[in-house]
Design a protein around this motif. Structure first.
Motif, PDB file in Angstrom:
ATOM      1  N   PRO A  22       0.804  -1.211   0.000  1.00 46.34           N
ATOM      2  CA  PRO A  22       0.000   0.000   0.000  1.00 46.34           C
ATOM      3  C   PRO A  22       0.844   1.272   0.000  1.00 46.34           C
ATOM      4  O   PRO A  22       0.467   2.280  -0.574  1.00 46.34           O
ATOM      5  CB  PRO A  22      -0.825  -0.126   1.283  1.00 46.34           C
ATOM      6  CG  PRO A  22      -0.832  -1.581   1.596  1.00 46.34           C
ATOM      7  CD  PRO A  22       0.505  -2.068   1.152  1.00 46.34           C
ATOM      8  N   VAL A  23       2.002   1.208   0.668  1.00 41.75           N
ATOM      9  CA  VAL A  23       2.882   2.363   0.710  1.00 41.75           C
ATOM     10  C   VAL A  23       3.394   2.678  -0.685  1.00 41.75           C
ATOM     11  O   VAL A  23       3.403   3.818  -1.135  1.00 41.75           O
ATOM     12  CB  VAL A  23       4.070   2.123   1.672  1.00 41.75           C
ATOM     13  CG1 VAL A  23       5.031   3.302   1.626  1.00 41.75           C
ATOM     14  CG2 VAL A  23       3.555   1.888   3.083  1.00 41.75           C
ATOM     15  N   ILE A  24       3.828   1.611  -1.392  1.00 36.29           N
ATOM     16  CA  ILE A  24       4.304   1.772  -2.765  1.00 36.29           C
ATOM     17  C   ILE A  24       3.198   2.364  -3.624  1.00 36.29           C
ATOM     18  O   ILE A  24       3.411   3.286  -4.404  1.00 36.29           O
ATOM     19  CB  ILE A  24       4.755   0.412  -3.343  1.00 36.29           C
ATOM     20  CG1 ILE A  24       6.006  -0.074  -2.615  1.00 36.29           C
ATOM     21  CG2 ILE A  24       5.031   0.529  -4.825  1.00 36.29           C
ATOM     22  CD1 ILE A  24       6.398  -1.500  -2.964  1.00 36.29           C
ATOM     23  N   ALA A  25       1.972   1.842  -3.476  1.00 34.24           N
ATOM     24  CA  ALA A  25       0.841   2.304  -4.273  1.00 34.24           C
ATOM     25  C   ALA A  25       0.512   3.758  -3.977  1.00 34.24           C
ATOM     26  O   ALA A  25       0.197   4.541  -4.874  1.00 34.24           O
ATOM     27  CB  ALA A  25      -0.364   1.415  -3.999  1.00 34.24           C
ATOM     28  N   ALA A  26       0.595   4.139  -2.680  1.00 34.08           N
ATOM     29  CA  ALA A  26       0.245   5.502  -2.296  1.00 34.08           C
ATOM     30  C   ALA A  26       1.212   6.517  -2.907  1.00 34.08           C
ATOM     31  O   ALA A  26       0.818   7.634  -3.268  1.00 34.08           O
ATOM     32  CB  ALA A  26       0.240   5.617  -0.774  1.00 34.08           C
ATOM     33  N   PRO A  29       3.445   7.135  -9.028  1.00 30.15           N
ATOM     34  CA  PRO A  29       4.826   6.724  -9.291  1.00 30.15           C
ATOM     35  C   PRO A  29       5.811   7.788  -8.795  1.00 30.15           C
ATOM     36  O   PRO A  29       5.508   8.966  -8.782  1.00 30.15           O
ATOM     37  CB  PRO A  29       4.848   6.634 -10.804  1.00 30.15           C
ATOM     38  CG  PRO A  29       3.909   7.722 -11.246  1.00 30.15           C
ATOM     39  CD  PRO A  29       2.837   7.819 -10.187  1.00 30.15           C
ATOM     40  N   THR A  30       6.978   7.350  -8.433  1.00 32.78           N
ATOM     41  CA  THR A  30       8.026   8.264  -7.984  1.00 32.78           C
ATOM     42  C   THR A  30       9.196   8.322  -8.964  1.00 32.78           C
ATOM     43  O   THR A  30      10.161   9.051  -8.731  1.00 32.78           O
ATOM     44  CB  THR A  30       8.557   7.838  -6.603  1.00 32.78           C
ATOM     45  OG1 THR A  30       9.076   6.502  -6.697  1.00 32.78           O
ATOM     46  CG2 THR A  30       7.453   7.884  -5.555  1.00 32.78           C
ATOM     47  N   ARG A  31       9.107   7.553 -10.030  1.00 36.96           N
ATOM     48  CA  ARG A  31      10.161   7.542 -11.044  1.00 36.96           C
ATOM     49  C   ARG A  31       9.552   7.156 -12.400  1.00 36.96           C
ATOM     50  O   ARG A  31       8.382   6.756 -12.462  1.00 36.96           O
ATOM     51  CB  ARG A  31      11.272   6.558 -10.660  1.00 36.96           C
ATOM     52  CG  ARG A  31      10.819   5.149 -10.352  1.00 36.96           C
ATOM     53  CD  ARG A  31      11.975   4.313  -9.799  1.00 36.96           C
ATOM     54  NE  ARG A  31      11.569   3.028  -9.271  1.00 36.96           N
ATOM     55  CZ  ARG A  31      11.422   1.913  -9.983  1.00 36.96           C
ATOM     56  NH1 ARG A  31      11.646   1.938 -11.302  1.00 36.96           N
ATOM     57  NH2 ARG A  31      11.067   0.779  -9.399  1.00 36.96           N
ATOM     58  N   PRO A  32      10.300   7.267 -13.489  1.00 38.98           N
ATOM     59  CA  PRO A  32       9.766   6.955 -14.812  1.00 38.98           C
ATOM     60  C   PRO A  32       9.225   5.527 -14.908  1.00 38.98           C
ATOM     61  O   PRO A  32       9.713   4.608 -14.247  1.00 38.98           O
ATOM     62  CB  PRO A  32      10.977   7.140 -15.739  1.00 38.98           C
ATOM     63  CG  PRO A  32      11.823   8.147 -15.027  1.00 38.98           C
ATOM     64  CD  PRO A  32      11.670   7.820 -13.564  1.00 38.98           C
ATOM     65  N   ILE A  33       8.210   5.367 -15.747  1.00 40.72           N
ATOM     66  CA  ILE A  33       7.565   4.071 -15.961  1.00 40.72           C
ATOM     67  C   ILE A  33       7.963   3.554 -17.334  1.00 40.72           C
ATOM     68  O   ILE A  33       7.801   4.269 -18.341  1.00 40.72           O
ATOM     69  CB  ILE A  33       6.037   4.204 -15.879  1.00 40.72           C
ATOM     70  CG1 ILE A  33       5.612   4.738 -14.507  1.00 40.72           C
ATOM     71  CG2 ILE A  33       5.358   2.875 -16.171  1.00 40.72           C
ATOM     72  CD1 ILE A  33       4.162   5.186 -14.441  1.00 40.72           C
ATOM     73  N   LYS A  58       1.304  13.527 -17.774  1.00 40.73           N
ATOM     74  CA  LYS A  58       0.836  14.736 -17.083  1.00 40.73           C
ATOM     75  C   LYS A  58       0.069  14.361 -15.818  1.00 40.73           C
ATOM     76  O   LYS A  58       0.251  14.991 -14.767  1.00 40.73           O
ATOM     77  CB  LYS A  58      -0.066  15.548 -18.012  1.00 40.73           C
ATOM     78  CG  LYS A  58       0.582  16.001 -19.301  1.00 40.73           C
ATOM     79  CD  LYS A  58      -0.429  16.677 -20.208  1.00 40.73           C
ATOM     80  CE  LYS A  58       0.155  17.020 -21.565  1.00 40.73           C
ATOM     81  NZ  LYS A  58      -0.868  17.624 -22.470  1.00 40.73           N
ATOM     82  N   THR A  59      -0.769  13.358 -15.902  1.00 42.95           N
ATOM     83  CA  THR A  59      -1.579  12.954 -14.749  1.00 42.95           C
ATOM     84  C   THR A  59      -0.738  12.308 -13.663  1.00 42.95           C
ATOM     85  O   THR A  59      -0.922  12.572 -12.475  1.00 42.95           O
ATOM     86  CB  THR A  59      -2.682  11.973 -15.193  1.00 42.95           C
ATOM     87  OG1 THR A  59      -3.479  12.578 -16.214  1.00 42.95           O
ATOM     88  CG2 THR A  59      -3.581  11.585 -14.025  1.00 42.95           C
ATOM     89  N   LEU A  60       0.188  11.438 -14.087  1.00 41.02           N
ATOM     90  CA  LEU A  60       0.977  10.676 -13.124  1.00 41.02           C
ATOM     91  C   LEU A  60       2.180  11.449 -12.582  1.00 41.02           C
ATOM     92  O   LEU A  60       2.733  11.088 -11.539  1.00 41.02           O
ATOM     93  CB  LEU A  60       1.462   9.375 -13.771  1.00 41.02           C
ATOM     94  CG  LEU A  60       0.350   8.386 -14.162  1.00 41.02           C
ATOM     95  CD1 LEU A  60       0.924   7.243 -14.993  1.00 41.02           C
ATOM     96  CD2 LEU A  60      -0.357   7.851 -12.929  1.00 41.02           C
ATOM     97  N   GLY A  61       2.584  12.472 -13.296  1.00 45.11           N
ATOM     98  CA  GLY A  61       3.716  13.264 -12.829  1.00 45.11           C
ATOM     99  C   GLY A  61       5.068  12.632 -13.080  1.00 45.11           C
ATOM    100  O   GLY A  61       6.087  13.118 -12.594  1.00 45.11           O
ATOM    101  N   GLN A  62       5.088  11.534 -13.822  1.00 48.15           N
ATOM    102  CA  GLN A  62       6.330  10.855 -14.190  1.00 48.15           C
ATOM    103  C   GLN A  62       6.223  10.429 -15.657  1.00 48.15           C
ATOM    104  O   GLN A  62       5.131  10.081 -16.132  1.00 48.15           O
ATOM    105  CB  GLN A  62       6.575   9.632 -13.316  1.00 48.15           C
ATOM    106  CG  GLN A  62       6.908   9.943 -11.859  1.00 48.15           C
ATOM    107  CD  GLN A  62       8.280  10.567 -11.682  1.00 48.15           C
ATOM    108  OE1 GLN A  62       9.149  10.448 -12.551  1.00 48.15           O
ATOM    109  NE2 GLN A  62       8.487  11.230 -10.550  1.00 48.15           N
ATOM    110  N   PRO A  63       7.336  10.456 -16.394  1.00 50.77           N
ATOM    111  CA  PRO A  63       7.275  10.084 -17.812  1.00 50.77           C
ATOM    112  C   PRO A  63       7.029   8.599 -18.041  1.00 50.77           C
ATOM    113  O   PRO A  63       7.531   7.761 -17.280  1.00 50.77           O
ATOM    114  CB  PRO A  63       8.655  10.492 -18.343  1.00 50.77           C
ATOM    115  CG  PRO A  63       9.539  10.457 -17.137  1.00 50.77           C
ATOM    116  CD  PRO A  63       8.687  10.879 -15.985  1.00 50.77           C
ATOM    117  N   LEU A  64       6.253   8.296 -19.063  1.00 53.15           N
ATOM    118  CA  LEU A  64       6.102   6.920 -19.532  1.00 53.15           C
ATOM    119  C   LEU A  64       7.078   6.747 -20.695  1.00 53.15           C
ATOM    120  O   LEU A  64       6.923   7.391 -21.745  1.00 53.15           O
ATOM    121  CB  LEU A  64       4.669   6.638 -19.981  1.00 53.15           C
ATOM    122  CG  LEU A  64       3.701   6.167 -18.875  1.00 53.15           C
ATOM    123  CD1 LEU A  64       3.414   7.309 -17.911  1.00 53.15           C
ATOM    124  CD2 LEU A  64       2.400   5.645 -19.491  1.00 53.15           C
TER     125      LEU A  64
END
Length: 322
Positions: A22-26, A29-33, A58-64
């Motif tokens: 849950p911590v990871i999910a919360a 993302p914290t880095r690129p996907i 834009k929504t996730l705040g990290q690049p795909l």
């Protein structure tokens, strides 16, 4: 004692893993996907991944980060994602071939339902059947008549076994009782080039891909694969209208994650997908490409859709002599 200690350590590790999810999910993302596409650059799956990925960033705040991994009927990309950590940082975009990997490539040892977690259907991709201009074929009746008179002389190209174009053509063969010879290519542009130069006879593909070549007269449109006509080529009838009753086949594209990916991560990705599909610019690009947004998002709908396709296309492929 050592075995018991190891067992206790394993149990503790499992508990910590459960609590950490849950911590990871919360924070996700914290880095690129990394998003692996199971087909080549320039194909429809690649375009869909890049169009939606740009907005989802834009929504996730990290690049795909989109990476094409064609080959092996997408088994290369599937295997890489299946072995990746189930943390949402390695994803897969794949097309219709996903539903027939087990049927076509049993030695790969892949079970898409057990090895991967469904995220969501991304788009439906209507197809159009075209024929090279040098052949004396102008409509579906003359195409089927020619095929019956010249069994296996007509060649059809696709971007690989199990692709939407391949399956759609196999369905024509099955329903009409004719034979075409399949020529698989690594990418769609390669197949299109050989159609335009007359190396292959017929091909199914997206309307937008064929539109300029239809207008120039390089290829002749025969029929669209969906139950309704395409607004992009309203004068081209459906297979059903032309007498192949009940025919309907379209390619599709979906997103997957490694098995065990937390539900909260899947939900977060679906929030980003929904936002992308509701964006006016994305809608415009979908219209331009002749794409259809899915009627429902999420893993439940995709699982149902995938199960139906697995059963449907397995039967069609088993009936094919190839």
């Amino acid at each position: 004692m050592k075995l018991k200690s190891l067992a206790r350590l394993g149990a503790v590790a499992a508990v910590f893993a459960t609590l950490a999810a849950p911590v990871i999910a919360a924070d996700y993302p914290t880095r690129p996907i990394n998003v692996l596409v199971g087909s080549g650059a320039g194909g429809i799956n690649d375009l869909i991944a890049r169009i939606l990925g740009e907005h989802m960033t834009k929504t996730l705040g990290q690049p795909l980060v989109i990476e094409n991994q064609p080959g092996g009927g997408s088994t290369i990309a599937i295997s890489q994602v299946a072995k990746a950590a189930p943390d949402g940082y390695t994803l897969l975009v794949n097309g219709s071939v996903h539903s027939v990997v087990g049927e076509l490539y049993p030695k790969a040892g892949i079970d898409v339902e057990k090895d991967l977690q469904s995220v969501s259907l991304l788009a439906g991709v209507p197809l159009i059947l075209t024929v090279v201009k040098t052949l004396p074929i102008t409509d579906l009746n003359s195409l089927l008549a020619y095929a019956k008179e010249h069994p296996n002389q007509l060649t059809f190209g696709s971007n690989g076994r199990g692709s939407g174009a391949h399956l759609a053509a196999e369905l024509v063969k099955s329903m009409a009782g004719v034979q075409f010879k399949h020529i698989p290519y690594r990418t769609t542009p390669q197949a299109l080039n050989d159609l335009l130069t007359g190396r292959i006879s017929i091909m199914l593909g997206t309307v937008t891909m064929f539109a300029p070549h239809i207008q120039s007269g390089e290829v002749r449109p025969i029929a669209v694969s969906t139950s309704e006509r395409s607004t992009l080529v309203p004068d081209v009838p459906t297979f059903n209208e032309l007498g192949l009753k009940g025919y309907e086949a379209s390619s599709w594209t979906a997103l997957y994650a490694p098995k065990g990916t937390p539900a909260a991560v899947i939900d977060r990705l679906n929030v980003a997908i929904k936002a992308a599909l509701e964006d006016e610019e994305v809608k415009k690009r979908f219209v331009q490409l002749g794409l259809i947004a899915p009627p429902e998002l999420g893993p439940k709908y995709l699982n149902t859709y995938l199960n139906k396709d697995i059963s449907r296309w397995a039967a069609v492929l088993r009936a094919s002599p190839e």
